[in-house]
Design a protein around this motif. Structure first.
Motif, PDB file in Angstrom:
ATOM      1  N   SER A  59      33.801  44.070  29.463  1.00 44.30           N
ATOM      2  CA  SER A  59      34.878  44.547  30.336  1.00 44.30           C
ATOM      3  C   SER A  59      36.169  43.870  29.893  1.00 44.30           C
ATOM      4  CB  SER A  59      34.570  44.209  31.798  1.00 44.30           C
ATOM      5  OG  SER A  59      35.680  44.588  32.609  1.00 44.30           O
ATOM      6  N   TYR A  60      37.203  44.662  29.597  1.00 41.29           N
ATOM      7  CA  TYR A  60      38.459  44.098  29.100  1.00 41.29           C
ATOM      8  C   TYR A  60      39.588  45.055  29.399  1.00 41.29           C
ATOM      9  CZ  TYR A  60      37.578  47.376  25.272  1.00 41.29           C
ATOM     10  OH  TYR A  60      37.317  48.510  24.548  1.00 41.29           O
ATOM     11  N   SER A  61      40.782  44.559  29.302  1.00 43.55           N
ATOM     12  CA  SER A  61      41.977  45.373  29.473  1.00 43.55           C
ATOM     13  C   SER A  61      42.305  46.061  28.154  1.00 43.55           C
ATOM     14  CB  SER A  61      43.142  44.496  29.919  1.00 43.55           C
ATOM     15  OG  SER A  61      44.349  45.224  29.888  1.00 43.55           O
ATOM     16  N   ASP A  80      44.053  44.186  25.590  1.00 47.00           N
ATOM     17  CA  ASP A  80      43.299  43.180  24.827  1.00 47.00           C
ATOM     18  C   ASP A  80      42.266  43.826  23.902  1.00 47.00           C
ATOM     19  OD1 ASP A  80      44.637  41.128  26.204  1.00 47.00           O
ATOM     20  OD2 ASP A  80      43.203  41.245  27.884  1.00 47.00           O
ATOM     21  N   PHE A 105      33.212  39.395  30.586  1.00 47.58           N
ATOM     22  CA  PHE A 105      34.553  39.756  31.049  1.00 47.58           C
ATOM     23  C   PHE A 105      35.579  38.955  30.269  1.00 47.58           C
ATOM     24  CE2 PHE A 105      31.822  41.015  34.448  1.00 47.58           C
ATOM     25  CZ  PHE A 105      32.385  42.192  34.920  1.00 47.58           C
ATOM     26  N   LEU A 136      38.995  37.676  30.143  1.00 45.61           N
ATOM     27  CA  LEU A 136      40.030  37.409  31.140  1.00 45.61           C
ATOM     28  C   LEU A 136      41.349  37.072  30.474  1.00 45.61           C
ATOM     29  CD1 LEU A 136      37.956  35.167  33.577  1.00 45.61           C
ATOM     30  CD2 LEU A 136      38.244  37.658  33.605  1.00 45.61           C
ATOM     31  N   SER A 137      42.372  37.692  31.038  1.00 43.84           N
ATOM     32  CA  SER A 137      43.739  37.435  30.571  1.00 43.84           C
ATOM     33  C   SER A 137      44.695  37.919  31.649  1.00 43.84           C
ATOM     34  CB  SER A 137      43.996  38.155  29.242  1.00 43.84           C
ATOM     35  OG  SER A 137      44.016  39.575  29.473  1.00 43.84           O
ATOM     36  N   ASN A 179      46.501  40.353  31.419  1.00 40.17           N
ATOM     37  CA  ASN A 179      46.393  41.814  31.413  1.00 40.17           C
ATOM     38  C   ASN A 179      45.191  42.280  32.240  1.00 40.17           C
ATOM     39  OD1 ASN A 179      48.611  42.088  29.590  1.00 40.17           O
ATOM     40  ND2 ASN A 179      47.238  41.552  27.876  1.00 40.17           N
ATOM     41  N   PHE A 180      44.096  41.459  32.237  1.00 43.61           N
ATOM     42  CA  PHE A 180      42.872  41.817  32.963  1.00 43.61           C
ATOM     43  C   PHE A 180      43.132  41.929  34.469  1.00 43.61           C
ATOM     44  CE2 PHE A 180      38.971  40.887  35.212  1.00 43.61           C
ATOM     45  CZ  PHE A 180      38.005  41.612  34.524  1.00 43.61           C
ATOM     46  N   SER A 221      44.597  45.179  35.748  1.00 44.80           N
ATOM     47  CA  SER A 221      43.862  46.428  35.563  1.00 44.80           C
ATOM     48  C   SER A 221      42.955  46.678  36.754  1.00 44.80           C
ATOM     49  CB  SER A 221      43.041  46.356  34.267  1.00 44.80           C
ATOM     50  OG  SER A 221      42.186  47.482  34.190  1.00 44.80           O
ATOM     51  N   CYS A 224      39.242  47.132  35.624  1.00 44.40           N
ATOM     52  CA  CYS A 224      38.592  45.835  35.362  1.00 44.40           C
ATOM     53  C   CYS A 224      38.106  45.212  36.673  1.00 44.40           C
ATOM     54  CB  CYS A 224      39.580  44.890  34.652  1.00 44.40           C
ATOM     55  SG  CYS A 224      39.914  45.358  32.936  1.00 44.40           S
TER      56      CYS A 224
END
Length: 790
Positions: A646-648, A651, A699, A701-702, A704-705, A708, A711
């Protein structure tokens, strides 16, 4: 008077004297010890040195020694009556300098040895077995002596000489059973006393010639007069009475325990009539034979009041009219005839001077003094405890009593019904006692208009009518022991100042009582079955606003009767909140509380993004409903992927260039949404399926996450994966640092996970990349290998 009867009288005097002496003692010095009725055979040795009053009466003490009294230097009163003492040496009290009261009556004393006792005020040696009067020459020094009780079987004038100079307030002389064998008629003439009480031998015919006309006596009482066998009609006693004419000071005469015939009784009355006596009382009389017609001379009397108590006759029937006429025509102010079984009383034949009549405890009926017009001066009339039935008849009896102010018709069987007609009371009546009858609510229609004191306690009254308009003058009202359910208002009793209404059925008294009854200075409403509910709260508060002296018996007599949880609780200790008792305030409070709660819940929903979670639950539920339609063997398939990523989208470059190559080269199967989501299914359903088919969910994580929404969906469903509940299926990779303030409120699960779980942080230095991938692959591979072994 028999010994038993006199003992009652004797103890009343002792009790009053004890109270008097106790009142004279200060609180610091008073010390009363009561060891009566203990079966003692000697004076107790454990008495306090502070003892001032000692009662050891009604025991078995036979001896009194100096050592018994030695330590009681502060003793003022000693009561040793009803013991077995035979000899008394008064010197045993030589160390009791403060002794003022000594009672040795009703013992077996035969002899005394004298010693000066100058401080004695009360000395009682009566009802003992002395032959001669126990008077010593030392008695002459008792200048403070106020009461002297003696007993003897022989009287001699010389025996009185030692105390002849003393002025004694009261002398009690008890004559033994052998008295009369050697009699000196003048033996009492040297006695100096204001009040003399002589008790003649009981059950012995009166054949005595003793002269009782003591010149100093104002009050004379003679007990045990029996002259039944005397053929001359009680001549001995009549001769004694005739000598009373020689004492002009004598004003009170009392005869007790008299047994004679009717003729002798009338002769006694006639002799007393022509003396200086003003107050004559005769009680406990037993009469024999028939009463014959006789004339009574009413002239030349000083008598003001006469009382006749407890008379019985052995004649079954006789002409009572004679005695009724003798009594009714007496020209005195006060007449009492009680306890005589009197059936009737005739009206005085002429205008009567009676001011007070007491015919209580007889058998009189409603016809007594009916249409009697000669009692116009009568002020007080008592018909208590008779056979009265109709209240309207009693009212009619009083109509001609123009001066009557007080009437007592209590303890009868009186009743009243409005159909019986109007009650024509005398207008002068101020005090009326009708307690202990059978009166009901209708009695308020049959009351004298000017009555000030009204006693109706112990009847059958259930309510006081509000329209009572004839009691404007009423000041005191007693309605205790009835069945009243409410406190009366004072609208009809404008002057009411005293109300006694205890022992009724009042459960919720009105709080407006004190407002209605402004002149109330005393109310007793205790011992009612109070219901401790909201209705009672205002009444309790109103009591607190008046003086404690106004509410009689407060607080002990005012207790809760209902509900059971409060039963026995004092009203002053019953507390209930204003909110419970105020309906409007309760509604407002509930409304405000509900509104505050609604606003709070709304704010929490917004803060915690509850609508989003509701949508997630709804979609999850729909997905699970569709899953239930799939056969069980299809649901129980093996996992297809090692991990779901799972990511944005922002990313994706790092995922495709770094993450996928380093994992898939080790034969690790990765699930990505762009290549593994099934076309035609909803995004949520695809997310759920991918998570369920993957052993781990990774997951990335950032910043950006957290921006979303999809996400967030993936993290939510991964955290609540039903097929892996309780398993360690989440792996967090921190690609870039995420400040806490930048995480939206709806990501509170992410905040929780980041604080509670260990995550992998992507290193910026390339030298650390190999270790990062090794750790990530090891966590996945090891898990897959362990599962395969199972």
């Amino acid at each position: 008077m028999t010994e038993t009867n006199f003992t009652i009288f004797h103890f009343v005097i002792i009790y009053m004297l004890i109270l008097e002496i106790n009142g004279q003692l200060s609180d610091e010095s008073e010390f009363v010890v009561d060891r009566s009725k203990r079966g003692l055979t000697r004076v107790p040795k454990d008495l306090s040195l502070k003892t001032t009053v000692l009662d050891i009466s009604q025991n078995n003490i036979s001896e009194l020694r100096t050592s018994d009294m030695l330590s009681l230097s502060k003793l003022k009163m000693l009561i040793m009556s009803h013991n077995r003492i035979q000899y008394l040496d008064i010197s045993v009290f030589k160390f009791n300098k403060e002794l003022e009261y000594l009672d040795l009556s009703n013992n077996k004393l035969k002899e005394i040895s004298c010693h000066p006792a100058v401080n004695l005020k009360h000395l009682d040696l009566s009802f003992n077995v002395f032959d001669a009067l126990p008077i010593c020459k030392e008695f002459g020094a008792m200048s403070q002596l106020e009461f002297l009780g003696l007993s003897a079987t022989q009287l001699q004038k010389s025996a009185m000489l030692p105390i002849a100079h003393l002025h004694i307030n009261k002398v009690l002389l008890v004559l033994g059973d052998l008295y009369g064998e050697k009699e000196d008629p003048e033996s009492l003439q040297e006695l100096n006393t204001e009040s003399l009480h002589i008790v003649f031998p009981a059950r012995k015919e009166f054949h005595f010639i003793l002269d009782v006309s003591i010149s100093t006596a104002v009050s004379l009482e003679l007990s045990n007069i029996k002259c039944v066998l005397d053929d001359n009609g009680c001549s001995y006693f009549l001769n004694v009475l005739s000598k009373l004419q020689n004492n002009s000071r004598l004003s009170n005469l009392t005869l007790n325990n008299v047994e004679t015939n009717w003729h002798s009784l009338i002769m006694m009355l006639q002799l007393v009539w022509h003396t200086s006596i003003e107050y004559f009382s005769i009680s406990n009389v037993k009469l024999h034979g028939q009463l014959t017609a006789t004339n009574f001379d009413y002239s030349g009397t000083s008598l003001k009041a006469m009382s006749v108590h407890q008379v019985v006759s052995d004649a079954f029937s006789f002409k009572q009219g004679y005695i009724y006429r003798i009594f009714s025509n007496m020209n005195i102010q006060s007449l009492t005839v009680s306890g005589t079984h009197m059936l009737h009383m005739v009206c005085p034949s002429q205008m009567s001077p009676f001011l007070h009549l007491d015919f209580s405890n007889n058998l009189l009926t409603d016809t007594v003094f009916n249409n009697c017009e000669t009692l116009v001066r009568l002020e007080t009339f008592s018909l208590q405890m008779n056979q009265l039935k109709k209240l309207v008849n009693i009212a009619h009896v009083t109509k001609e009593m123009k001066s009557l102010q007080q009437l007592d018709i209590s303890q009868n069987s009186l009743s009243y019904d409005e159909s019986e007609g109007y009650c024509s009371w005398t207008i002068s009546l101020l005090s009326l006692n009708m307690s202990s009858n059978r009166l009901t609510d209708s009695v308020f229609s049959c009351l004298p208009s000017r009555v000030r004191v009204l006693d109706l306690h112990n009847n059958k009254i259930t309510r006081i009518p509000e329209d009572v308009n004839s009691l404007e003058a009423l000041q005191e009202l007693n309605v205790a022991f009835n069945s009243l359910a409410h406190l009366p208002g004072c609208g009809s009793f404008g002057r009411l100042s005293v109300l006694i209404i205890d022992y009724n059925s009042i459960s919720n008294p009105s709080a407006h009582f004190f407002e209605s009854c402004q002149k109330i200075r005393s109310i007793n409403a205790g011992h009612n079955p109070f219901q401790c509910t909201c209705e009672l709260r205002d009444f309790i508060q109103s009591i607190g606003q008046v003086s404690s002296e106004v509410v009689e018996g407060w607080p002990d007599s005012y207790q809760c009767d209902y509900p059971e949880s409060y039963k026995g609780t004092l009203l002053k200790d019953f507390h209930v909140s204003p909110l419970t008792c105020n309906t409007a305030l309760l509604i407002v409070t509930i409304g405000v509380t509900g509104l505050v709660l609604a606003v709070t819940l709304t704010a929490l929903c917004i803060y915690l993004d509850l609508p989003w979670y509701l949508r997630m639950v709804c979609q999850w539920t729909q997905t699970r409903r569709r899953a239930r339609n799939i056969p069980l063997d299809k649901l129980q398939r093996t996992l297809q992927f090692h991990a779901f990523i799972s990511y944005s989208e922002h990313d994706s470059a790092w995922v495709k260039s770094e993450l996928l190559p380093n994992l898939e080269k080790e034969d690790i199967r990765i699930c990505l949404h762009e290549r593994n989501f099934v076309p035609g299914k909803s995004i949520v359903e695809n997310i759920i399926n991918c998570i369920e088919k993957s052993y781990k969910s990774i997951f990335v994580l950032s910043p950006n996450f957290v921006q979303s929404e999809w996400c967030h969906y993936e993290l939510y469903f991964a955290h609540h994966n039903l097929f892996h509940e309780g398993s360690d299926n989440l792996i967090l990779i921190l690609l870039e640092p995420i400040p806490q303030y930048s995480i939206p409120s709806s990501y509170h699960k992410l905040k929780t996970l980041m604080t509670q779980r260990t995550y992998l942080e992507w290193p910026k230095e390339k030298g650390k990349h190999a270790l990062f991938w090794a750790n990530l692959r090891a966590s996945i591979c090891i898990k897959l290998m362990e599962q395969a072994k199972e």
